[in-house]
Design a protein around this motif. Structure first.
Motif, mmCIF file in Angstrom:
data_model
loop_
_atom_site.group_PDB
_atom_site.id
_atom_site.type_symbol
_atom_site.label_atom_id
_atom_site.label_comp_id
_atom_site.label_asym_id
_atom_site.label_seq_id
_atom_site.Cartn_x
_atom_site.Cartn_y
_atom_site.Cartn_z
ATOM 1 N N THR A 1 0.827 -1.206 0.000
ATOM 2 C CA THR A 1 0.000 0.000 0.000
ATOM 3 C C THR A 1 0.860 1.254 0.000
ATOM 4 O OG1 THR A 1 -1.758 -1.125 1.228
ATOM 5 C CG2 THR A 1 -1.727 1.274 1.360
ATOM 6 N N ARG B 1 -5.249 6.163 -0.332
ATOM 7 C CA ARG B 1 -4.267 5.087 -0.525
ATOM 8 C C ARG B 1 -4.527 4.329 -1.815
ATOM 9 N NH1 ARG B 1 -6.763 0.037 0.043
ATOM 10 N NH2 ARG B 1 -8.763 0.224 1.111
ATOM 11 N N MET B 2 -3.488 3.612 -2.267
ATOM 12 C CA MET B 2 -3.688 2.568 -3.284
ATOM 13 C C MET B 2 -2.965 1.317 -2.812
ATOM 14 S SD MET B 2 -1.500 3.785 -6.586
ATOM 15 C CE MET B 2 -0.182 4.978 -6.448
ATOM 16 N N THR C 1 -8.375 1.431 -4.085
ATOM 17 C CA THR C 1 -8.223 2.686 -3.344
ATOM 18 C C THR C 1 -9.183 2.761 -2.166
ATOM 19 O OG1 THR C 1 -8.043 5.085 -3.567
ATOM 20 C CG2 THR C 1 -9.845 4.046 -4.757
ATOM 21 N N LEU D 1 -9.095 11.948 -4.986
ATOM 22 C CA LEU D 1 -9.182 10.711 -5.785
ATOM 23 C C LEU D 1 -8.633 10.954 -7.195
ATOM 24 C CD1 LEU D 1 -9.871 7.773 -6.084
ATOM 25 C CD2 LEU D 1 -12.258 8.395 -6.514
ATOM 26 N N LEU E 1 -5.042 10.683 -6.966
ATOM 27 C CA LEU E 1 -4.665 9.271 -6.765
ATOM 28 C C LEU E 1 -4.691 8.518 -8.092
ATOM 29 C CD1 LEU E 1 -5.774 6.114 -6.092
ATOM 30 C CD2 LEU E 1 -3.901 7.028 -4.731
ATOM 31 N N VAL F 1 -8.179 1.061 -11.295
ATOM 32 C CA VAL F 1 -8.301 1.328 -9.856
ATOM 33 C C VAL F 1 -9.699 0.871 -9.438
ATOM 34 C CG1 VAL F 1 -8.321 3.097 -8.043
ATOM 35 C CG2 VAL F 1 -6.700 3.289 -9.954
#
Ligand SMILES: CC(C)(COP(=O)(O)OP(=O)(O)OC[C@H]1O[C@@H](n2cnc3c(N)ncnc32)[C@H](O)[C@@H]1OP(=O)(O)O)[C@@H](O)C(=O)NCCC(=O)NCCS
Length: 138
Positions: free
Chosen positions: A35, A51-52, A63, A81, A84, A96
């Motif tokens: 992560t 997060r990813m 995510t 987002l 991200l 994602v």
């Protein structure tokens, strides 16, 4: 965050668990939690995290995010987002995904604004964002 066995409120035990949860991912996509986390900063303060997490399917990350209550409802979620998605593309990802509950109106709205394809199954809402597609303007 996983639930913490501690008295309610922003207790020392909860602060420690909160720090440990985020520090566990300092190793990034190839570390033990697979992560990479980003702090969401607004007005010079950390107000949240996005997060990813690497999934088993190649080129795919999941995510998730949170914003402190006082930072919600200002459009920061969608902005974070979008960032991200750009970071995931730069890391070589093509998809994602995200999972939330159908009644999480804030999350559903943010996912829609970022062009997610949404599918409800077994009481959960599954979102998929293809990074080959062009992001909606807002
Ligand atoms: C989900 C979350 C990141 C959304 O971020 P945000 O910056 O508040 O999102 P926005 O400001 O873009 O608001 C999204 C929309 O949801 C609406 N909304 C937010 N919270 C809501 C609520 N509790 N009830 C109804 N609508 C709500 C906003 O009015 C906005 O509507 P709009 O798109 O029509 O303008 C944030 O609410 C959060 O951290 N929630 C707790 C953690 C969480 O649920 N994370 C996601 C798990 S997958």
């Amino acid at each position: 965050m996983p639930p913490v066995e501690a008295p309610a409120g922003w207790s020392l035990a909860r602060r420690d668990a909160f720090r440990a949860f985020h520090r566990a991912s300092f190793g990034g996509l190839d570390g033990p939690t697979r992560t990479r986390m980003y702090a969401i900063v607004a007005g010079g303060e950390v107000v949240g995290m996005v997060r990813m997490t690497r999934r088993d399917e190649p080129g795919t990350v999941e995510t998730g995010m949170w914003l402190g209550r006082s930072a919600r409802g200002r459009g920061l979620g969608a902005a974070a987002l979008r960032e991200l998605l750009n970071a995931a593309a730069a890391a070589g990802m093509h998809t994602v995904v995200a999972e939330t509950k159908p009644d999480n109106q804030g999350a559903v709205s943010v996912l829609r604004k970022c062009g997610a394809e949404l599918r409800e199954k077994g009481g959960k809402l599954h979102a998929r964002m293809c990074l080959d597609a062009v992001l909606p303007a807002r």
